[in-house]
Design an enzyme around this catalytic site. Structure first.
Site, PDB file in Angstrom:
ATOM      1  N   HIS A   1     -10.458   2.994  -0.522  1.00  9.46           N
ATOM      2  CA  HIS A   1     -10.571   2.549   0.866  1.00  9.46           C
ATOM      3  C   HIS A   1     -11.428   1.292   0.880  1.00  9.46           C
ATOM      4  O   HIS A   1     -12.413   1.195   1.605  1.00  9.46           O
ATOM      5  CB  HIS A   1     -11.156   3.651   1.759  1.00  9.46           C
ATOM      6  CG  HIS A   1     -10.419   3.807   3.048  1.00  9.46           C
ATOM      7  ND1 HIS A   1     -11.013   4.116   4.236  1.00  9.46           N
ATOM      8  CD2 HIS A   1      -9.101   3.673   3.333  1.00  9.46           C
ATOM      9  CE1 HIS A   1     -10.103   4.173   5.192  1.00  9.46           C
ATOM     10  NE2 HIS A   1      -8.937   3.920   4.670  1.00  9.46           N
TER      11      HIS A   1
ATOM     12  N   HIS B   1       0.820  -1.210   0.000  1.00  9.58           N
ATOM     13  CA  HIS B   1       0.000   0.000   0.000  1.00  9.58           C
ATOM     14  C   HIS B   1       0.861   1.270   0.000  1.00  9.58           C
ATOM     15  O   HIS B   1       0.567   2.214  -0.714  1.00  9.58           O
ATOM     16  CB  HIS B   1      -0.907  -0.045   1.233  1.00  9.58           C
ATOM     17  CG  HIS B   1      -1.770   1.152   1.378  1.00  9.58           C
ATOM     18  ND1 HIS B   1      -2.791   1.425   0.498  1.00  9.58           N
ATOM     19  CD2 HIS B   1      -1.766   2.155   2.278  1.00  9.58           C
ATOM     20  CE1 HIS B   1      -3.383   2.544   0.865  1.00  9.58           C
ATOM     21  NE2 HIS B   1      -2.772   3.016   1.929  1.00  9.58           N
TER      22      HIS B   1
END
Ligand code: ADP
Lengths: 223, 79, 605, 79
Positions: free
Chosen positions: C112, C61
């Site tokens: 998200h 990430h």
């Protein structure tokens, strides 16, 4: 013609309210929640938003802000005050207007263009409208259901203090379809829909809301 | 330090859309026999020992609850 | 596995003395060779805090380790001419373009996805909160948001759990910030059933001279952490570092939450506070705290600056008791920012924060040299070259392989389908009109405020959103996000180009001139060669498409590991196009039939 | 008919912006000595006598509370 526009932490529509005042030919004066000072304005707008995050209850924390003490005092002496959406909630919490606003009956936040019927065109904020006229302005709120006990409702209806009523499908479960009300002297008005977002067809559904700000300018100039 | 609980509930005559939504959903989820649901708020406060009951009552009435639409109960609990 | 014993903190000194101590790097997601590299960089074993920081910053990430080699193609294909209007590009918090009249516009999308599956409301809410802080950190006032969403089948039980929560979360946070929602997508497909996509885009504007970049320079300048307190949010992974014998007053600490709860009110106040700080010109550098929290903010600020940095970690205002340095560094508590301020501006900075009731704490300073040093009550718990954390993480060349079924998929063309007869055609039209992907999205969009702040010129049901940037000149921007995952599955290269072309058309038909592109590339596991092939193809397609159209990709986001078991989601490279219009009164609303007698023209083949 | 109360609270380690806002406001209103406030939900249910504790526990866990971020307590009270 100076119109105060209050900013609390979490206020959102202060810029819109100030713009509406300017469009109507007035001068917008910003008022800060922590000040004990109305800067000599002729009228006050308590704008929409999420003051203090709307935590606890909408308007419950903002009501205690120093500037609100001044607003209550000025309103009691007859100063025109307009509460829009969160501002309406704050005016109810501050007992300048009766009743309370609760969670929408369908529990969702609702943003839509809403038809309203003008029921009272004698307040400081509504003289530019014809009685019975229908106007289209945005409604955007999660806790817009107007609630009051029966006696209060009877009083509001009996004295003609319902200023706006929703037309068509009920958006939020308000008693008697009430969208806006006024104080006994017609100087303080609170409503859930947003006239300040309907002052220009470029950025709103109509310019129907401008009438409220023009009415104010008229009433102050007359006085 | 004392622990104080304040429960705030919509008055019986005031519409309670949240409680009603819960009541309506329960049978759909296979839970029968729940006839009424009302939903309010539950506050837990840690208060200094010199905060008296009158002050707590005032906090509840003027701030935590809106007497126009809500009832409330204040109680001290064991810490 | 336990590293600490009791309440002692693992210091650099301790690490030097105990070179052979076992460390739970695997549980933290580090591979053997990655752990070995950290040891090599430091010349010793890492401390707990260092291990926590490297492991979050070297995660997929944060480090883009699987995508980096491919994303480079975006820069390779961007010509100087395309770059002409770009004030900041890939690598900054968000891309910035010059739109004329002295205005700069910044926009970016972020995903998200996983948090929104675990806790739909808070996951979606904090997704919006995060991207808004990215835009704010560029020095801009955030002006509007958009939310491209993907769900499993509309009638799947889990969709009924996930969808209302996500929509309420996007609305709850964005509405409370006073950011109009000017568009988005709602798409249903079975592959998203266990893996919904929540992408959030934010656009903001500033005067060109107000552009802020994240760097910490000027020896002696102060590092200020401001906004919310730091709690145990989102540090689930790092909890393996907490000692088993750790004793909270309430007894043993429970399993730590990996869920963050958003506080939009705090963020709204933080936005206004930052804008006032920018206006006073007392911010040298600024960085938002997002994923990887302080670990990310300090290492990125330090590595972008020209000196080192020292941070006194015990000064960080906490929400929980007994947090360890590793936990404080990796906490993902929301609504925090980190600024670099000249010592002479410190009082003015603190005064603005006090006005807005924002907690602000001086946690460190810019130092000589080039190390990031973090102390805990004067003991050094982290001492690293910041670039090795923020920018010199591992880079993978993952295996790539065209999926075995790709040929068969492509051969299965529509000309093999029966042509519907007259009556069937009517049924078909009705079925399509009633299908969730084509039906009205009003249930979603009416939960979003599109009017707030009075600048929205176009929002739903228009093909693109448009906002007025300058009230006097009426200069504005238009934005559209698009992606058809089914096309992209059939041909990732062409699919990404179709997404670009659709967003480009939507912006152009609103009356604006497209000028820049952002993206949010949602894919399955990068360890699956077939997924990596889709990814590589999609990046190539998008970059080549942009070169063809002459507009640059100014930023984006990659989200991998979107899959349920072995089944990846449809490859979903969401593309956002930004356009400029010099007078928003000339906008073209979507739809026909406003007046009788309009002529319909079909353009193109 | 029995009356059942369910209190749902944010977990201690989870941010509680609402409680925090209340706690911050109290001193401004002149109420001192309240150190912590946490805000949750309070449900009052009227349930048929044949609804057992296990069912109530299930209703609380799967529906009234969100176990990811909330704790809850179920109790029967005198009507
Ligand atoms: N999640 C969302 N958030 C905000 N707006 C949305 C969302 N989904 C759809 N919209 C808006 O609703 C309108 C209709 O969407 P859609 O039916 O998908 O149309 P189209 O297929 O033309 O994109 C568009 O203006 C779009 O931006």
């Amino acid at each position: 013609m100076r119109v105060g526009v209050i900013t609390f932490p979490g206020t959102l529509d202060d810029v819109d309210a100030a713009r509406a005042v300017r469009y109507a030919g007035g001068e917008a004066v910003s008022l800060w929640h922590a000040d004990h000072d109305l800067k000599g304005v002729d009228a006050v707008i308590v704008p929409g938003g999420f003051s203090y995050g709307d935590y606890l209850r909408c308007g419950a924390i903002a009501r205690f802000a120093p500037v609100m003490q001044e607003v209550v005092e000025a309103a009691n002496k007859g100063m025109p005050v307009l509460g829009i959406c969160n501002g309406f909630q704050i005016l109810c919490e501050a007992h300048l207007l009766p009743g309370a606003l609760v969670r929408n009956s369908k529990l969702h936040f609702v943003c839509r263009d809403q038809w309203l019927r003008v029921e009272n065109n004698e307040t400081a904020w509504t003289t530019r409208y014809d009685r019975g006229a229908e106007i289209l302005v945005p409604l955007k709120s999660g806790e817009g259901g107007y609630q009051a006990d029966q006696r209060t409702l009877d009083e509001l209806e009996g004295e003609g203090r319902v200023v706006y009523r929703y037309v068509g499908e009920d958006p939020n479960g308000s008693r008697n379809g009430i969208a806006g009300i006024t104080s006994a002297n017609g100087r303080v008005v609170g409503l859930m829909p947003h006239p300040e977002h309907a002052i220009d067809a470029l950025t709103g559904p109509t310019d129907d809301g401008l009438g409220m700000f023009l009415s104010l300018v008229d009433s102050v100039v007359k006085a | 330090m004392a622990r104080v609980v304040v429960d705030v509930m919509p008055k019986p005559e005031i519409l309670d859309p949240q409680g009603q939504a819960v009541a309506n959903a329960l049978p759909r989820l296979g839970f029968d026999g729940i006839t009424t649901v009302r939903q309010g708020k539950h506050f837990e406060l840690e208060v200094a020992d010199d905060v008296d009951d009158a002050t707590l009552a005032k906090i509840a009435e003027t701030f935590l609850a809106n007497p126009v639409i809500e009832d409330w109960v204040v109680r001290r609990v064991e810490a | 596995m336990t590293v600490n014993t009791g309440n002692t903190v693992d210091t650099v000194e301790n690490a030097e003395k105990t070179p052979d101590q076992e460390q739970p790097y695997k549980e933290l997601g580090l591979k053997d060779d990655e752990y070995a590299r950290i040891k090599e960089i430091l010349g010793r074993r890492p401390t707990d805090a260092e291990l926590a920081v490297y492991s979050v910053m070297w995660s997929e990430h944060c480090s883009y380790k699987s995508s980096k080699v491919h994303l480079k193609y975006f820069s390779d294909t961007t010509t100087d001419e395309m770059r002409a209007k770009m004030l900041a590009g890939i690598g900054e918090n968000a891309g910035v373009v010059d739109i004329g009249d002295g205005w700069a516009v910044t926009f970016k999308a972020e995903s998200h996805n996983h948090p929104s599956y675990v806790e739909p409301y808070q996951g979606a809410a904090t997704g919006v909160g995060g991207i808004v802080r990215d835009i704010l950190a560029m020095g801009a006032r955030p002006l509007a948001v958009m939310d491209p969403l993907r769900f499993g089948p509309a009638d799947a039980p889990d969709t009924r759990r996930v969808l209302p929560g996500i929509v309420a979360g996007v609305g709850g946070y964005g509405n409370c910030l006073g950011l109009p929602n000017i568009g988005g997508e709602v798409v249903f497909d079975a592959t998203y059933a266990g893996n919904p996509l929540v992408n959030a885009l934010c656009v903001g504007a500033m005067r060109v001279e107000d552009l802020h970049l994240a760097h910490a320079s000027g020896t002696g300048n102060k590092i200020i952490l401001f906004g919310a307190r730091t709690g145990l949010d989102g540090i689930g992974g790092v909890s393996v570092l907490a000692s088993e014998t750790f004793d909270d007053t309430a007894g043993k600490r429970k399993k730590l939450p990996s869920v963050q709860v958003g506080d939009p009110f705090t963020e709204k106040v933080l936005i206004e506070c930052c804008l006032e700080l920018f206006a006073e010109r007392i911010v040298v550098g600024i960085q938002d705290l997002g994923g990887a929290g302080l670990a990310c903010a300090t290492s990125e600020l330090a590595s972008a600056g020209d000196g080192g940095m020292r941070v006194h970690l015990e000064r960080v205002p906490l929400r929980a008791t007994g947090m360890t340095p590793a936990e404080i560094l990796s906490s993902e508590s929301q609504e925090r920012m980190c600024a670099v301020v000249r010592p002479e501006d410190l009082d003015a900075f603190m005064a603005v924060c006090a006005k807005w009731d924002v907690i602000a704490t001086e946690i460190g300073e810019v130092t000589e040299g080039d190390r990031l040093v973090i102390t805990w009550h004067d003991e050094v718990v982290l001492d690293v070259p910041p670039r090795t954390v923020a920018h010199e993480g591992p880079v993978y060349h993952r295996p790539i392989e065209r999926p075995a079924d790709q040929d068969a998929l492509q051969a299965d063309a529509p000309d093999r389908l029966a042509r519907p007869s007259g009556d069937e055609l009517l049924e078909l039209v009705k079925t399509m009109a009633a299908s969730p992907n084509l039906a009205s999205k009003r249930w979603v969009t009416q939960q979003y405020d599109r009017y707030v702040r009075g600048g929205t010129v176009l929002a739903q049901p228009s093909d693109s959103g448009m906002i007025r940037i300058d009230e006097s000149t009426r200069r504005g921007v238009a934005l559209s996000t698009d992606c058809n995952g089914r096309y992209t599955r059939l041909d990732p290269y062409a699919g990404a180009q179709l997404a670009l072309a659709e967003a480009y058309r939507n912006v152009a038909t609103s009356g604006a001139t497209p000028v820049a592109v952002t993206n949010c590339l949602n894919f399955g596991s990068p360890e699956d060669p077939a997924v990596m092939w889709q990814f590589e193809q999609a990046v190539k397609g998008l970059a080549d498409g942009c070169a063809e159209l002459g507009i640059p990709v100014t930023g984006g986001n990659v989200s991998f590991y979107n899959q349920t078991g072995a089944t990846a989601i449809l490859p979903t490279p969401v593309v956002g196009v930004l356009g400029v219009i010099d007078d928003v009164r000339r906008r073209i609303p979507t739809g026909i039939g406003a007046e009788a007698g309009e002529t319909l023209l079909l353009l193109g083949e």
